[in-house]
Enzyme design. Sequence first.
Site, mmCIF file in Angstrom:
data_model
loop_
_atom_site.group_PDB
_atom_site.id
_atom_site.type_symbol
_atom_site.label_atom_id
_atom_site.label_comp_id
_atom_site.label_asym_id
_atom_site.label_seq_id
_atom_site.Cartn_x
_atom_site.Cartn_y
_atom_site.Cartn_z
ATOM 1 N N TRP A 8 34.238 -13.398 -47.032
ATOM 2 C CA TRP A 8 36.084 -13.540 -46.994
ATOM 3 C C TRP A 8 36.830 -14.515 -48.061
ATOM 4 C CZ3 TRP A 8 38.259 -18.718 -46.361
ATOM 5 C CH2 TRP A 8 39.864 -18.960 -46.237
ATOM 6 N N ASP A 54 46.012 -8.733 -36.621
ATOM 7 C CA ASP A 54 45.372 -8.572 -36.657
ATOM 8 C C ASP A 54 43.650 -8.738 -36.101
ATOM 9 O OD1 ASP A 54 43.719 -10.530 -38.681
ATOM 10 O OD2 ASP A 54 44.929 -12.389 -38.376
ATOM 11 N N ASP A 98 43.055 -13.044 -47.885
ATOM 12 C CA ASP A 98 43.585 -14.558 -47.062
ATOM 13 C C ASP A 98 43.608 -15.161 -48.993
ATOM 14 O OD1 ASP A 98 44.884 -14.304 -44.197
ATOM 15 O OD2 ASP A 98 42.537 -14.738 -43.782
#
Length: 718
Positions: free
Chosen positions: A194, A473, A541
């Site tokens: 991530w 998402d 992100d």
Amino acid sequence: MIQSMDSNRLFHLRNPWLSLVLAVRGDGEGCDELLMAYLGPPLDEPGAVLPLMQTWEGASFDSLRQILPYACPTEGRGDYRPCMVSARSLSGLNCTELFFESFRIEAGKPGLTGLPASYTEQAEEADTLIITLKDPLTNLTAELCYTLYRERPVLAMSARYLNAGTEELTLEAAHSACVTLPGRYDMIHLHGAWARERAPERVPPAVLTRTLSSARGASGHEHNPFVALAAPGTTEFQGSCLGLALVYSGSFSISVDENAYETTRLLAGLNPRCFSWRLLPGESFQAPEALCVWSEEGLNGMSQAFHSLLRERVCRGHWRDQERPVLINNWEGTYFDFDHDKLMAIARSARDAGIELFVLDDGWFGQRDNDLCSLGDWVENRRKLPRGLKGLGEEINALGLSFGLWFEPEMISPDSDLYRAHPDWCLHAGERRRSTARHQLILDMSRTDVQDYVISAISGVLRSAPIGYVKWDMNRNFKETGSASAVRQEEVSHRYILGLYRVMEEITSAFPEVLFEGCSGGGGRFDAGILYYMPQIWTSDDSDAVERLFIQYGTSLCYPVSTMGAHVSAVPNHQVGRVTGIGMRGDVALGGNFGYELDLSAQSPEDLAAIREQVQLVKNIRRTTQRGVFTRLLSPFEGNVAAWQFADEDRVILCAYRILAKPNPAPVRIRMQNVPQGLYRTADGSEISAGSLMNAGVCPDFPRGDYASCVMVFERKN
Ligand code: GLA
């Protein structure tokens, strides 16, 4: 072009960039096996590869089976490498032999039922060879589909398995594609986590099986469903390589097996660890598509072929060829803490900056003031939005901006009205504890009633307000992958993805003018399957400009710039705390689908002026950045300066980034690549030729200090 030769025992698929030769070989016992005799640069004489097969005939012990390049290797017949097909009978036997049965040639390219795939618009664009193999005992049939595009170095492969027998079979592996190449190759793959997705890693040849995979129910942050095999010595600009991208968004597996005979087998498909499929008599199973690119022009050549293929023949719909709007997203600007007036203040400053689309992110529905609740309750929150989505959307439209909205359609919060009404609608394993991640569970998209709910809930919102964009998402991965309604629990993982594709197909085709952007905790589902439904994906992100250099550089190995969402965010950056100037942040974001993700109403007048200029620059050049030829020039993974370029018939653009300032530095000179012939106008009005840009090169004029960037636009003169 497809030729069938040697009394239909040799098939040659050829275009100006590559040849594929498939050969039928008698096994000496009356059975015909299919070999992938050659895949590589175009051949004049496909028969030339056959003597090579004969030298293999001299092999001793059981080595022949480890050497021959089987097109569809099967379990249980002495091929000890990872196999394409593993089919178990009811009695438990796992032994399959697939022999050549028939072939047919079709113009164009057939679609894949229920699955995303590359396509043609005209039959003349491609030729397809479909070869049928059959097991004489079980009557398991494999249809191997090979499509060669006429004007691209692209071979699309897929496989369909049919139980034409009378006994039930269980597929324990049913891969999409198998390629065997002679020789040893560096393996290049994209790995991450991530907020640091898709870092390229180049692994030298090794006599091993190496597997990239996901068991997460999404293609995942860790490994991307893409691999390249590069001849040792291949660089960005020269040398041979083969790239493979799987058109699939769930748990996948791509393995590269090199053995003691210096042959390399590449196998791609669904991850057998999360897959088992019962095939009753008469039933069939369609494996997803794998896209292969051959390049003799290094890694950039491979990437450019993937870029135009994905952009033009995987992405679809109204937005495929449209310039993408400059957007502002409120997530990092407000997180959950917003109301109508706050959003309108951001929208007004966005209008003043020339921004075209306002996107309202998470937090607009149910009771959602944090991530603890309400996923599944797609009802506007009237406390935050007293005039509703419709009122907000109309006010934003009145400013001249279009309005976009975030959803997480596949999720359900335990604290939601939906869960209270349907506690069995989430993925779960019987009585086992249901474990949450980010406080949420996953809707069981393998169920038709759940799919129907998601289609109607999302469509209802899209009809209720003037929504021109959707961010789709998906913020957690599978655990306890079971279904309350499934008879075959072992099929839930793949049936979820089939259900997801149905939902995406129905919603995107019901709202053809809405621009859809995929997302999964940033870039955790960045794959060609999603691109079939949504022409862009949020890349990561991590919005820090320096980090993004690495992420966008790695992503570009397979995926085009027009698919990568890239936003300018606030400093200190929320993920890493780094402070970079507005110039650097904008210059990095223009290497993607450009936007902002900060509270514009809180920026300094100087930064706002710079933002207005950036937006104007992006509007002027986005045709070239989104659709031109993208070339990587200098890798941030290899040095302090990174660079890439864009080129089309109107202009070439050099983007250079110096990460850290150095005292008394060596001058930086960057030679541009493949600049279309002609004279170009520079920013100061002088002229420079394509030859000079490529041979003499250009010296970027970096501002002083760390995190410096320089974008140079060279307009082509008529
Ligand atoms: C994910 C996305 C972000 C944002 C949040 C909202 O993390 O990647 O861009 O939408 O969810 O919860």
